[in-house]
Structure formats: C-alpha cells, structure tokens
Write a protein that holds these residues in place. Structure first.
Motif: not given
Length: 210
Positions: A19-27, A62-66
């Motif tokens: 979900a967090a990745a989806a928000v980052c990608d969308a915005l 930790r693995p995803d800097r976003r």
C-alpha cells in the motif's frame, strides 16, 4: 506532499508495504512516513509490545529508501489520536499539503474517530480503495464523500478525499497473528526481516527452535 500512513503494525506485513508503495507511485512521492500508533484508543491489548512493533517497523522499512519508520506517537503520552499527530504535522508544515493514507474499511468508520472532522481539516485523505468494490457508507460518510471527493490532488493543503483505486494484497495483521498462533508459517505474508524477528522473539505464539 507530506504523506503519512498510520497503523498499529502488529505486525507490519507485506500488505502495508504494498500500500505504501502504491501511494508513492501514484503521487510520485520520494518518501512516505509509516507512523506507529503507540497506544490506539480503539484497540485492546496488542499482540506485541510497543517496542517490538517499533523494531519490526524499522526492519520492514529499511530496504526501501522511500519508507520512513516514524516514532512520533511513541513520544506523546496518552492515547494515540490521529488528530493530535496531524495537528503537530500541520504546525510543523503550515504551507505544505498533507496526505493521510487510510484503507477503505477504516474510512467507512471515520465518523467514529476522535475529532474526525478536525482530522479532515488538517489533511487530505488518501483512501486505498479496491476497484470494483463499492464503498458501503452510512449517510454521514456518503454525504461527506460527495462534498469532499476530488478526481486528483492538485496541491490542496487539506480537506479533500482522493480514492486511490489499487489492487491491494489481501493480508491483515489479524490473519497473520492467527496463522502464527496455530503454529503455521506466515513467512509468505511478511517481510523477511520481520518474519525472522518474530521467530527470534517468540511473538504471537511462535515457539522458537531450541
């Protein structure tokens, strides 16, 4: 936009990260803060301690800097209310848009939150909504949605509702805890470091290997 995603994360699982990745990608966000709800007023005793949930959240991010694990609610006494977190965020960033990420199930119950209308004045609501699954809203939330929903977020500081239609992973923390309590593996639902941490600390009924 400052994106904030709160949760008890008990434990944090792959669905949260998806979900967090989806928000980052969308915005096109370079960062999203995953805020640990230290003492949620609507939940009873947690499966792991606050300190353990915090350790797991850090390992997962930790693995995803976003992804930024955020402990701001751990330093505030009393129940963890979203309105208090957003009030502090707005004071720190008076001229920047703020987005509060919320699942559609939680959005349906928003009117039961502490000072919920104030929450909507402090931030935009980014509602994670599965395509093809209409929201079953009561009259209050249906009218609120009609008035506040926008097709896109164009720099609004707060007050809007944006439905992010996204296929989400069908995972819940309750289901993860239930699997572990039954002595079954939940490794496929968890970030690797979190699964290891749970085993090492015998959380959720897991019996560590001798």
């Amino acid at each position: 936009m400052i994106c904030l995603y709160g949760g008890t994360f008990d434990p944090v699982h792959n669905g949260h990260l998806h979900a967090a990745a989806a928000v980052c990608d969308a915005l096109d966000q370079s960062e999203i803060a995953l805020i640990l709800s230290a003492r949620p007023s609507h939940r009873g005793r947690q499966g792991a301690t606050v300190a353990q949930r915090w350790q797991m959240l850090q390992l997962a991010c930790r693995p995803d800097r976003r992804f930024k694990a955020d402990d701001r609610e751990l330093h505030r006494p009393g129940p963890s209310y979203t309105v208090d977190t957003l009030t502090a965020a707005r004071q720190a960033h008076p001229e920047e848009p703020i987005g509060w990420v919320i699942g559609s199930d939680a959005y349906r119950l928003l009117a039961s939150w502490h000072q919920w209308r104030r929450v909507t004045e402090l931030a935009n609501l980014i509602v994670l909504h599965r395509p093809g699954h209409p929201l079953q809203l009561d009259a209050t939330m249906a009218e609120f949605t009609r008035l506040r929903q926008v097709e896109r977020l164009d720099g609004e500081l707060a007050g809007c509702v944006w439905m992010l239609e996204q296929d989400m992973l069908e995972i819940s923390a309750a289901a993860v805890r239930a699997l572990l309590a039954q002595g079954r593996s939940a490794d496929h639902l968890l970030p690797g470091p979190v699964a290891t941490y749970i085993k090492q600390h015998s959380l959720y009924g897991v019996i560590s290997d001798p």
